[in-house]
Design an enzyme around this catalytic site. Structure first.
Site, PDB file in Angstrom:
ATOM      1  N   HIS A  55      -1.866 -49.810 -40.194  1.00  0.00           N
ATOM      2  CA  HIS A  55      -2.766 -50.509 -40.170  1.00  0.00           C
ATOM      3  C   HIS A  55      -2.846 -51.437 -39.731  1.00  0.00           C
ATOM      4  CE1 HIS A  55      -6.798 -50.703 -42.494  1.00  0.00           C
ATOM      5  NE2 HIS A  55      -6.863 -51.467 -42.435  1.00  0.00           N
ATOM      6  N   GLU A  56      -1.979 -52.490 -39.998  1.00  0.00           N
ATOM      7  CA  GLU A  56      -1.947 -54.315 -39.923  1.00  0.00           C
ATOM      8  C   GLU A  56      -1.376 -54.501 -38.102  1.00  0.00           C
ATOM      9  OE1 GLU A  56      -3.810 -56.495 -41.361  1.00  0.00           O
ATOM     10  OE2 GLU A  56      -3.720 -54.683 -43.166  1.00  0.00           O
ATOM     11  N   GLN A  92      -8.154 -60.770 -38.271  1.00  0.00           N
ATOM     12  CA  GLN A  92      -8.882 -61.305 -39.643  1.00  0.00           C
ATOM     13  C   GLN A  92      -9.514 -62.070 -39.897  1.00  0.00           C
ATOM     14  OE1 GLN A  92      -6.452 -57.545 -41.646  1.00  0.00           O
ATOM     15  NE2 GLN A  92      -8.502 -57.210 -42.774  1.00  0.00           N
TER      16      GLN A  92
HETATM   17 NI    NI Z   1      -7.571 -54.501 -42.168  1.00  0.00          NI
END
Ligand code: NI
Length: 190
Positions: A158-159, A60
């Site tokens: 999620h990560e 990210q």
């Molecule tokens: Ni995320």
């Protein structure tokens, strides 16, 4: 870096938004447990807390490596400072760092309305495992194991998806997935 005595210091990194290609790539394992890695983790935590978010994966911030940080238990308070301006105060940090994580066991199911710093403005219910067992390394390269459930388990899943190039909208029904993909593409072009 001592996570037990964490201090909110670092630089805010730009967060990549979907469909930035790095978000769809399978990230590479971390092999060098050095100062650069520690520096990246410091900046990722700083970026996550200021976003604000409860988890942030290396892809990210444009680094395609198997690493994520999270904190599902900190306080965020809006206060009025002496100059009469509203200010956000962050405290009670419980940062966690997962390097080369592997989910080795799962049980049960749960759903939660998830959001993602890389998919701004989208909140949707996602089905996840309720309890997970995860093996991972810390900043020194030492191995650890953890049994997590509920919010922590959801956040880790999620990560961890980010490290496999999976953004949470990929976990929605085809109809919703296509809707959000088109929407994000349009926003990106604009
Ligand atoms: Ni995320």
């Amino acid at each position: 870096m001592n996570l037990e005595k964490y201090e909110l210091k670092g630089d805010q990194l730009p967060i990549m938004t979907y469909p930035e290609p790095v978000l769809s790539k399978v990230a590479k394992p971390v092999t060098d447990f050095n100062k650069d890695l520690e520096h990246l983790v410091k900046d990722m935590l700083f970026t996550m807390y200021h976003a604000p978010g409860i988890g942030l994966a290396a892809p990210q911030v444009g680094e395609s490596i198997r690493l994520f940080v999270l904190d599902v238990d900190y306080d965020r308070e809006t206060v009025t400072n002496s100059a009469g301006k509203e200010e956000v105060r962050l405290s009670g940090f419980h940062p966690m760092v997962f390097i080369n994580p592997v989910i080795t066991g799962t049980s049960g199911t749960t759903t939660y309305e998830e959001g993602c710093l890389s998919v701004p403005g989208v909140y949707e219910e996602v089905k996840r495992h309720k309890t997970i067992h995860v093996k991972y390394q810390d900043l020194k390269g030492d191995f650890h194991e953890l049994e997590a459930d509920d919010m922590l388990a959801i956040c880790i899943q999620h990560e961890n998806d980010h490290l496999d190039g999976v953004v949470f909208i990929e976990r929605l029904s085809n109809l919703k997935k296509n809707f959000y993909k088109k929407k994000m593409l349009k926003e990106k072009v604009r």
